[in-house]
Design an enzyme around this catalytic site. Structure first.
Site, short mmCIF file in Angstrom:
data_model
loop_
_atom_site.label_atom_id
_atom_site.label_comp_id
_atom_site.label_asym_id
_atom_site.label_seq_id
_atom_site.Cartn_x
_atom_site.Cartn_y
_atom_site.Cartn_z
NE ARG A 123 71.70 -41.69 -70.86
CZ ARG A 123 72.18 -40.52 -71.25
NH1 ARG A 123 73.48 -40.27 -71.16
NH2 ARG A 123 71.37 -39.59 -71.74
CG ASP A 154 76.50 -36.96 -72.93
OD1 ASP A 154 75.80 -37.36 -71.98
OD2 ASP A 154 76.82 -35.78 -73.10
NE ARG A 161 70.07 -35.50 -65.20
CZ ARG A 161 70.61 -35.03 -66.33
NH1 ARG A 161 69.82 -34.61 -67.32
NH2 ARG A 161 71.91 -35.00 -66.47
CE LYS A 221 74.22 -37.96 -68.37
NZ LYS A 221 74.91 -36.67 -68.16
#
Length: 423
Positions: free
Chosen positions: A339, A308, A119, A335
């Site tokens: 995703r 989220d 990340r 993330k």
């Protein structure tokens, strides 16, 4: 591996406590370092991510005492000159502690698991180095060399991120003069609310905040952490896509920057409402939902308030009538997993037509088929696709990552769907 077969469900459910808010759990521990005296935290989330923050707080010298549901924390009298800080999977832990420790003389090594090592940390490196700290790398592991003479600066972030903003605020509170921070889109504002409530001079002007250095330590506090809307969303979506189901959930955090997903579901035709019953540091209240026929929608704004919740929303979109689009969500690629790719791969595995866009997803509403999906080591992907078990039989490979944020997830989801192969 979790097996999720479809079963009949009860008609009405009421929950007082689901999962304490993860963002506020992290902050209630980290902000104690700026105080004097003993702070009391009630209902701290017991998850892998929050345990990472708690363990680092202790390693840095904070005194921790557990008394039933209450945790007492006192800041350290003196920080160590050097420390190895293992953040595991928690980006919040890494970024916020980096901001906090930027104002302390010392050498601090930050590390994480393979997911966290991928990340991007350049986004905090830029402002912190402009203020006078040094970071050895743009990815973990990195060494942070703090400075007791941080400079106040003006900084604009091209990424709307509460973690970047919070790291900046924590450093700016230790600088030698006022700092300014602006962002493209207003991100979640828990740090500003919490610290301002304690007396920090943080002034909000639209998408810009002014932060004045602390002239003395902040007072200690007592804080009870409400239910996490980013966890509650899974129960809401499970209810909406179930047959003849109603739920009522109390003590839910209703911060406007955290309930955009609720608003999206209402725009899709969901029978969903909420009511604020307590408005203190954060607004808290009750959420109601009922099984609903959902319609397709286009989502392209306030993405930082949805980042989220998008995986869970994609399950609702897959059950909606029509074709839905998500745009401007490229941050999803950075993330715990990519995703966008993870969601599309799993939707296709369950018979839902979906397409990966550069900055989002195209989803054709339909009916799930039985199938096997992957968690990709991402807790929100695993929980979201467990929801498909409300309608069909689904196997989730790698579901243990759910403990990162919502250890009791299956205890609650069993009211909607029966599971085999778990304890």
């Amino acid at each position: 591996m979790i097996l999720c077969p479809k079963i009949d469900v009860p008609k009405q459910l009421e929950f007082d406590w689901v999962a304490p808010d993860k963002s506020l759990s992290h902050r209630s521990l980290i902000f104690a370092f700026l105080t004097q005296g003993v702070s009391e935290i009630e209902n701290l989330l017991d998850s892998q991510d929050v345990r990472s923050t708690l363990e680092i707080a202790q390693l840095l010298g904070a005194k921790i005492e557990q008394r039933g549901e209450r945790l007492l924390i006192s800041p350290p009298h003196k920080l160590p000159a050097q420390a190895y800080l293992q953040c595991n999977n928690s980006g919040t832990t890494m970024r916020l502690f980096a901001g906090l420790l930027s104002g302390s003389r010392g050498s601090f090594t930050f590390d994480g698991d393979m997911s966290l090592r991928r990340r991007p940390m350049q986004r905090i490196r830029d402002p912190l180095e402009q203020m006078g700290a040094l970071l050895s790398s743009s990815n973990a592991p990195f060494v942070l060399e703090g400075s007791e003479t941080l400079r106040g600066i003006c900084f604009h972030s091209s990424i709307a991120s509460a973690q970047i903003k919070s790291a900046f605020i924590l450093a700016a509170l230790q600088a030698n003069c006022e700092s300014r921070y602006s962002e493209e889109e207003l991100s979640r504002d828990h740090s500003e609310r919490f610290l301002s409530h304690l007396g920090a001079q943080i002034i909000q002007h639209d998408k810009e905040i002014l932060i004045s250095p602390l002239s003395h330590p902040l007072p200690s506090y007592h804080f009870k952490i409400p239910n996490d809307p980013s966890s509650v969303i899974y129960l809401i979506v499970a209810c909406l896509i179930s047959h003849q189901m109603e739920i009522r959930i109390s003590e839910v955090l209703l911060n406007p920057t955290r309930i955009q997903a609720f608003e999206i579901l209402k725009q899709m035709g969901a029978y969903l409402s909420y009511e604020i019953t307590l408005d203190g540091v954060e607004p808290i209240g009750v959420v109601y939902a009922r099984s609903s026929e959902l319609q397709a929608i286009e989502i392209s704004s306030s993405i930082s308030w949805l980042i989220d919740e998008i995986p869970a929303l994609c399950i609702a979109l897959a059950c909606a009538k029509g074709v839905s689009y998500i745009y401007n969500a490229q941050e999803l690629r950075f993330k715990e997993s990519d995703r966008i790719a993870s969601i599309v791969s799993n939707l296709l595995a369950l018979g839902i037509e979906a397409e990966e866009l550069e900055d989002g997803i195209k989803i054709h509403g339909g009916e799930f088929c039985d199938g096997v999906v992957q968690s990709f080591g991402d807790h929100r992907i695993a929980m979201s696709f467990a929801l498909a078990g409300v309608r069909n039989q689904v196997e989730i490979v790698g579901s243990e990552c759910i403990d990162i944020s919502f250890p009791r997830f299956f205890d609650f989801l069993k009211f909607f769907v029966s599971y085999k192969g778990w304890k």
